[in-house]
Design a protein around this motif. Structure first.
Motif, PDB file in Angstrom:
ATOM      1  N   LYS A   2       0.830  -1.205   0.000  1.00  0.00           N
ATOM      2  CA  LYS A   2       0.000   0.000   0.000  1.00  0.00           C
ATOM      3  C   LYS A   2       0.864   1.253   0.000  1.00  0.00           C
ATOM      4  O   LYS A   2       1.812   1.359   0.771  1.00  0.00           O
ATOM      5  CB  LYS A   2      -0.908   0.018   1.235  1.00  0.00           C
ATOM      6  CG  LYS A   2      -2.096  -0.903   1.102  1.00  0.00           C
ATOM      7  CD  LYS A   2      -2.891  -1.019   2.382  1.00  0.00           C
ATOM      8  CE  LYS A   2      -3.300   0.318   2.923  1.00  0.00           C
ATOM      9  NZ  LYS A   2      -4.142   0.222   4.113  1.00  0.00           N
ATOM     10  N   VAL A   3       0.519   2.195  -0.853  1.00  0.00           N
ATOM     11  CA  VAL A   3       1.218   3.478  -0.891  1.00  0.00           C
ATOM     12  C   VAL A   3       0.472   4.439   0.034  1.00  0.00           C
ATOM     13  O   VAL A   3      -0.741   4.585  -0.081  1.00  0.00           O
ATOM     14  CB  VAL A   3       1.251   4.038  -2.334  1.00  0.00           C
ATOM     15  CG1 VAL A   3       1.904   5.407  -2.358  1.00  0.00           C
ATOM     16  CG2 VAL A   3       1.983   3.081  -3.255  1.00  0.00           C
ATOM     17  N   PRO A   4       1.182   5.075   0.978  1.00  0.00           N
ATOM     18  CA  PRO A   4       0.481   6.006   1.886  1.00  0.00           C
ATOM     19  C   PRO A   4       0.007   7.241   1.126  1.00  0.00           C
ATOM     20  O   PRO A   4       0.632   7.641   0.130  1.00  0.00           O
ATOM     21  CB  PRO A   4       1.553   6.376   2.918  1.00  0.00           C
ATOM     22  CG  PRO A   4       2.845   6.144   2.221  1.00  0.00           C
ATOM     23  CD  PRO A   4       2.605   5.016   1.262  1.00  0.00           C
ATOM     24  N   LYS A  23       9.458  13.587  -0.101  1.00  0.00           N
ATOM     25  CA  LYS A  23       8.210  13.004  -0.607  1.00  0.00           C
ATOM     26  C   LYS A  23       8.422  11.619  -1.200  1.00  0.00           C
ATOM     27  O   LYS A  23       7.623  10.716  -0.983  1.00  0.00           O
ATOM     28  CB  LYS A  23       7.605  13.951  -1.647  1.00  0.00           C
ATOM     29  CG  LYS A  23       6.232  13.558  -2.115  1.00  0.00           C
ATOM     30  CD  LYS A  23       5.690  14.626  -3.045  1.00  0.00           C
ATOM     31  CE  LYS A  23       4.404  14.203  -3.693  1.00  0.00           C
ATOM     32  NZ  LYS A  23       3.930  15.205  -4.653  1.00  0.00           N
ATOM     33  N   GLU A  24       9.512  11.434  -1.948  1.00  0.00           N
ATOM     34  CA  GLU A  24       9.750  10.144  -2.626  1.00  0.00           C
ATOM     35  C   GLU A  24       9.941   9.020  -1.600  1.00  0.00           C
ATOM     36  O   GLU A  24       9.364   7.943  -1.732  1.00  0.00           O
ATOM     37  CB  GLU A  24      10.986  10.232  -3.543  1.00  0.00           C
ATOM     38  CG  GLU A  24      10.786  11.101  -4.778  1.00  0.00           C
ATOM     39  CD  GLU A  24      10.789  12.595  -4.492  1.00  0.00           C
ATOM     40  OE1 GLU A  24      11.426  13.028  -3.506  1.00  0.00           O
ATOM     41  OE2 GLU A  24      10.128  13.338  -5.240  1.00  0.00           O
ATOM     42  N   ALA A  25      10.763   9.294  -0.565  1.00  0.00           N
ATOM     43  CA  ALA A  25      10.996   8.280   0.466  1.00  0.00           C
ATOM     44  C   ALA A  25       9.717   7.988   1.238  1.00  0.00           C
ATOM     45  O   ALA A  25       9.456   6.845   1.620  1.00  0.00           O
ATOM     46  CB  ALA A  25      12.094   8.741   1.415  1.00  0.00           C
ATOM     47  N   ASN A  30       9.022   4.707   3.632  1.00  0.00           N
ATOM     48  CA  ASN A  30       9.965   4.996   4.711  1.00  0.00           C
ATOM     49  C   ASN A  30       9.235   5.745   5.822  1.00  0.00           C
ATOM     50  O   ASN A  30       8.800   6.875   5.644  1.00  0.00           O
ATOM     51  CB  ASN A  30      11.130   5.840   4.176  1.00  0.00           C
ATOM     52  CG  ASN A  30      12.240   6.008   5.195  1.00  0.00           C
ATOM     53  OD1 ASN A  30      12.024   5.893   6.392  1.00  0.00           O
ATOM     54  ND2 ASN A  30      13.437   6.285   4.697  1.00  0.00           N
ATOM     55  N   GLU A  31       9.105   5.109   6.992  1.00  0.00           N
ATOM     56  CA  GLU A  31       8.310   5.691   8.082  1.00  0.00           C
ATOM     57  C   GLU A  31       8.938   6.938   8.689  1.00  0.00           C
ATOM     58  O   GLU A  31       8.261   7.702   9.374  1.00  0.00           O
ATOM     59  CB  GLU A  31       8.076   4.650   9.190  1.00  0.00           C
ATOM     60  CG  GLU A  31       7.099   3.578   8.774  1.00  0.00           C
ATOM     61  CD  GLU A  31       6.651   2.707   9.939  1.00  0.00           C
ATOM     62  OE1 GLU A  31       6.883   3.102  11.097  1.00  0.00           O
ATOM     63  OE2 GLU A  31       6.070   1.649   9.679  1.00  0.00           O
ATOM     64  N   ARG A  32      10.234   7.141   8.459  1.00  0.00           N
ATOM     65  CA  ARG A  32      10.903   8.323   9.028  1.00  0.00           C
ATOM     66  C   ARG A  32      10.346   9.625   8.454  1.00  0.00           C
ATOM     67  O   ARG A  32      10.417  10.668   9.092  1.00  0.00           O
ATOM     68  CB  ARG A  32      12.407   8.231   8.743  1.00  0.00           C
ATOM     69  CG  ARG A  32      13.240   8.652   9.943  1.00  0.00           C
ATOM     70  CD  ARG A  32      14.709   8.512   9.684  1.00  0.00           C
ATOM     71  NE  ARG A  32      15.182   9.643   8.895  1.00  0.00           N
ATOM     72  CZ  ARG A  32      16.252   9.612   8.120  1.00  0.00           C
ATOM     73  NH1 ARG A  32      16.976   8.516   8.030  1.00  0.00           N
ATOM     74  NH2 ARG A  32      16.619  10.665   7.440  1.00  0.00           N
ATOM     75  N   PHE A  33       9.809   9.553   7.247  1.00  0.00           N
ATOM     76  CA  PHE A  33       9.296  10.756   6.580  1.00  0.00           C
ATOM     77  C   PHE A  33       7.768  10.795   6.570  1.00  0.00           C
ATOM     78  O   PHE A  33       7.171  11.571   5.830  1.00  0.00           O
ATOM     79  CB  PHE A  33       9.842  10.838   5.151  1.00  0.00           C
ATOM     80  CG  PHE A  33      11.343  10.887   5.110  1.00  0.00           C
ATOM     81  CD1 PHE A  33      12.028  12.023   5.524  1.00  0.00           C
ATOM     82  CD2 PHE A  33      12.086   9.792   4.689  1.00  0.00           C
ATOM     83  CE1 PHE A  33      13.408  12.074   5.506  1.00  0.00           C
ATOM     84  CE2 PHE A  33      13.469   9.827   4.674  1.00  0.00           C
ATOM     85  CZ  PHE A  33      14.133  10.978   5.078  1.00  0.00           C
ATOM     86  N   GLN A  34       7.133   9.962   7.395  1.00  0.00           N
ATOM     87  CA  GLN A  34       5.665   9.929   7.456  1.00  0.00           C
ATOM     88  C   GLN A  34       5.183  10.426   8.803  1.00  0.00           C
ATOM     89  O   GLN A  34       5.865  10.274   9.809  1.00  0.00           O
ATOM     90  CB  GLN A  34       5.153   8.494   7.246  1.00  0.00           C
ATOM     91  CG  GLN A  34       5.437   7.947   5.871  1.00  0.00           C
ATOM     92  CD  GLN A  34       5.033   6.482   5.751  1.00  0.00           C
ATOM     93  OE1 GLN A  34       4.567   5.875   6.704  1.00  0.00           O
ATOM     94  NE2 GLN A  34       5.225   5.928   4.575  1.00  0.00           N
TER      95      GLN A  34
END
Length: 80
Positions: A2-4, A23-25, A30-34
């Motif tokens: 799944k894409v967030p 945005k790409e990560a 990558n949860e660090r950027f979410q």
């Protein structure tokens, strides 16, 4: 996988117009950027910092009211 949604990606300023941190990560998973916290938790945490300030302000106003009442009673006794 799944894409967030884009709205879950962290921004430098927490607003709609803020630039994305990465945005790409974020979209790659990558949860660090979410943003992983829900709105309820974030709002609760932001209110928690102001609870003590509001309590101190209420106690200050209460003290002023009490002194004003005592002063008014003293003035009233002085008239009689």
């Amino acid at each position: 996988e799944k894409v967030p949604p884009e709205a879950c990606c962290q921004r430098e300023l927490q607003s709609r117009e803020g630039m994305f941190v990465n945005k790409e990560a974020c979209l790659a998973g990558n949860e660090r950027f979410q943003n992983r916290q829900g709105c309820y938790t974030v709002i609760l945490n932001s209110f928690e910092t102001y609870v003590y300030l509001a309590g101190a302000l209420a106690i200050g106003v209460l003290a002023i009211e009490l002194f004003a009442m005592i002063f008014a009673m003293c003035l009233f006794r002085g008239i009689q």
